[in-house]
Write an enzyme that holds these catalytic residues in place. Structure first.
Site, PDB file in Angstrom:
ATOM      1  N   ASN A  86       0.873  -1.165   0.000  1.00  0.00           N
ATOM      2  CA  ASN A  86       0.000   0.000   0.000  1.00  0.00           C
ATOM      3  C   ASN A  86       0.913   1.219   0.000  1.00  0.00           C
ATOM      4  O   ASN A  86       1.777   1.342   0.870  1.00  0.00           O
ATOM      5  CB  ASN A  86      -0.904   0.005   1.233  1.00  0.00           C
ATOM      6  CG  ASN A  86      -1.923  -1.110   1.194  1.00  0.00           C
ATOM      7  OD1 ASN A  86      -2.429  -1.459   0.121  1.00  0.00           O
ATOM      8  ND2 ASN A  86      -2.225  -1.694   2.336  1.00  0.00           N
ATOM      9  N   HIS A  99       6.661  -2.156   3.924  1.00  0.00           N
ATOM     10  CA  HIS A  99       6.232  -3.499   4.305  1.00  0.00           C
ATOM     11  C   HIS A  99       5.425  -4.136   3.190  1.00  0.00           C
ATOM     12  O   HIS A  99       4.569  -3.507   2.580  1.00  0.00           O
ATOM     13  CB  HIS A  99       5.433  -3.478   5.612  1.00  0.00           C
ATOM     14  CG  HIS A  99       4.295  -2.500   5.616  1.00  0.00           C
ATOM     15  ND1 HIS A  99       4.489  -1.154   5.822  1.00  0.00           N
ATOM     16  CD2 HIS A  99       2.964  -2.663   5.447  1.00  0.00           C
ATOM     17  CE1 HIS A  99       3.325  -0.534   5.769  1.00  0.00           C
ATOM     18  NE2 HIS A  99       2.375  -1.430   5.530  1.00  0.00           N
ATOM     19  N   LEU A 100       5.723  -5.381   2.968  1.00  0.00           N
ATOM     20  CA  LEU A 100       5.030  -6.173   1.956  1.00  0.00           C
ATOM     21  C   LEU A 100       3.987  -7.020   2.682  1.00  0.00           C
ATOM     22  O   LEU A 100       4.316  -7.761   3.605  1.00  0.00           O
ATOM     23  CB  LEU A 100       6.059  -7.063   1.253  1.00  0.00           C
ATOM     24  CG  LEU A 100       5.582  -7.913   0.083  1.00  0.00           C
ATOM     25  CD1 LEU A 100       5.055  -7.045  -1.050  1.00  0.00           C
ATOM     26  CD2 LEU A 100       6.749  -8.777  -0.424  1.00  0.00           C
ATOM     27  N   HIS A 101       2.723  -6.872   2.260  1.00  0.00           N
ATOM     28  CA  HIS A 101       1.667  -7.724   2.817  1.00  0.00           C
ATOM     29  C   HIS A 101       1.657  -9.052   2.066  1.00  0.00           C
ATOM     30  O   HIS A 101       1.671  -9.064   0.831  1.00  0.00           O
ATOM     31  CB  HIS A 101       0.285  -7.078   2.626  1.00  0.00           C
ATOM     32  CG  HIS A 101       0.046  -5.817   3.390  1.00  0.00           C
ATOM     33  ND1 HIS A 101      -0.706  -5.780   4.540  1.00  0.00           N
ATOM     34  CD2 HIS A 101       0.440  -4.539   3.160  1.00  0.00           C
ATOM     35  CE1 HIS A 101      -0.775  -4.534   4.981  1.00  0.00           C
ATOM     36  NE2 HIS A 101      -0.084  -3.761   4.160  1.00  0.00           N
TER      37      HIS A 101
HETATM   38  P1  5GP Z   1      -0.565  -0.390   5.705  1.00  0.00           P
HETATM   39  O1  5GP Z   1      -1.986   0.024   5.856  1.00  0.00           O
HETATM   40  O2  5GP Z   1       0.394   0.716   6.116  1.00  0.00           O
HETATM   41  O3  5GP Z   1      -0.236  -0.949   4.342  1.00  0.00           O
HETATM   42  O4  5GP Z   1      -0.345  -1.621   6.663  1.00  0.00           O
HETATM   43  C1  5GP Z   1      -0.027  -1.498   7.996  1.00  0.00           C
HETATM   44  C2  5GP Z   1      -0.400  -2.803   8.632  1.00  0.00           C
HETATM   45  O5  5GP Z   1       0.216  -2.888   9.892  1.00  0.00           O
HETATM   46  C3  5GP Z   1      -1.910  -2.954   8.852  1.00  0.00           C
HETATM   47  O6  5GP Z   1      -2.375  -4.113   8.153  1.00  0.00           O
HETATM   48  C4  5GP Z   1      -2.044  -3.069  10.367  1.00  0.00           C
HETATM   49  O7  5GP Z   1      -3.039  -4.001  10.770  1.00  0.00           O
HETATM   50  C5  5GP Z   1      -0.653  -3.513  10.793  1.00  0.00           C
HETATM   51  N1  5GP Z   1      -0.275  -3.045  12.099  1.00  0.00           N
HETATM   52  C6  5GP Z   1      -0.429  -1.802  12.614  1.00  0.00           C
HETATM   53  N2  5GP Z   1       0.077  -1.734  13.861  1.00  0.00           N
HETATM   54  C7  5GP Z   1       0.554  -2.975  14.138  1.00  0.00           C
HETATM   55  C8  5GP Z   1       1.196  -3.541  15.293  1.00  0.00           C
HETATM   56  O8  5GP Z   1       1.438  -2.881  16.310  1.00  0.00           O
HETATM   57  N3  5GP Z   1       1.547  -4.844  15.230  1.00  0.00           N
HETATM   58  C9  5GP Z   1       1.299  -5.606  14.116  1.00  0.00           C
HETATM   59  N4  5GP Z   1       1.689  -6.887  14.153  1.00  0.00           N
HETATM   60  N5  5GP Z   1       0.714  -5.106  13.019  1.00  0.00           N
HETATM   61  C10 5GP Z   1       0.331  -3.801  13.030  1.00  0.00           C
END
Ligand code: 5GP
Ligand code: ZN
Length: 113
Positions: A86, A99-101
């Site tokens: 994202n 970060h890669l999902h």
């Molecule tokens: P983004 O929306 O930036 O692509 O993804 C961030 C991801 O990080 C989200 O899917 C969210 O659930 C995850 N995330 C946010 N805070 C934490 C955390 O403290 N620990 C973990 N394991 N995941 C987190």
């Protein structure tokens, strides 16, 4: 980076469910999983996102994709999976450490929402 959530997770200062670690990359379970497998693969180096990455990061970014494939193999995601970045507000990026999902274990819709 001291004020970055994922740098703190990598350092072990914030707990996470670790899936994989080596000298270059760290992977852990997403706290709000969107699929039976939802793992985040991050480079240990603090890179804000893919658009801030430089050519020097190319190997590291490619490496994170290989780590995702390795985890997918270990999880036996033989029916498929998705890897996604994202990038920026329109894509819903909330954490500014690359970060890669890795998502899998259910039918994934296309186009994504
Ligand atoms: P983004 O929306 O930036 O692509 O993804 C961030 C991801 O990080 C989200 O899917 C969210 O659930 C995850 N995330 C946010 N805070 C934490 C955390 O403290 N620990 C973990 N394991 N995941 C987190
Ligand atoms: Zn960071």
């Amino acid at each position: 980076m001291t004020d970055c959530l994922f740098c703190k997770i990598i350092a072990g200062n914030i707990p996470s469910k670790k899936v994989y670690e080596d000298d270059k990359a760290f992977a852990f379970e997403d706290i709000r999983p969107q699929a039976p497998t939802h793992v985040l693969i991050v480079p240990k180096k603090h890179i804000v996102d893919i658009k801030e990455a430089t050519e020097q990061d190319a190997e590291l970014i490619g490496y994170c994709n290989l780590v995702a494939a390795k985890i997918a193999r270990e999880r036996d995601l033989k029916h498929g999976y998705r890897t996604v970045y994202n990038v920026g507000p329109d894509a819903g990026q909330t954490v500014f450490h690359l970060h890669l999902h890795l998502l899998g274990g259910r039918q994934l819709h296309w186009p994504p929402g």
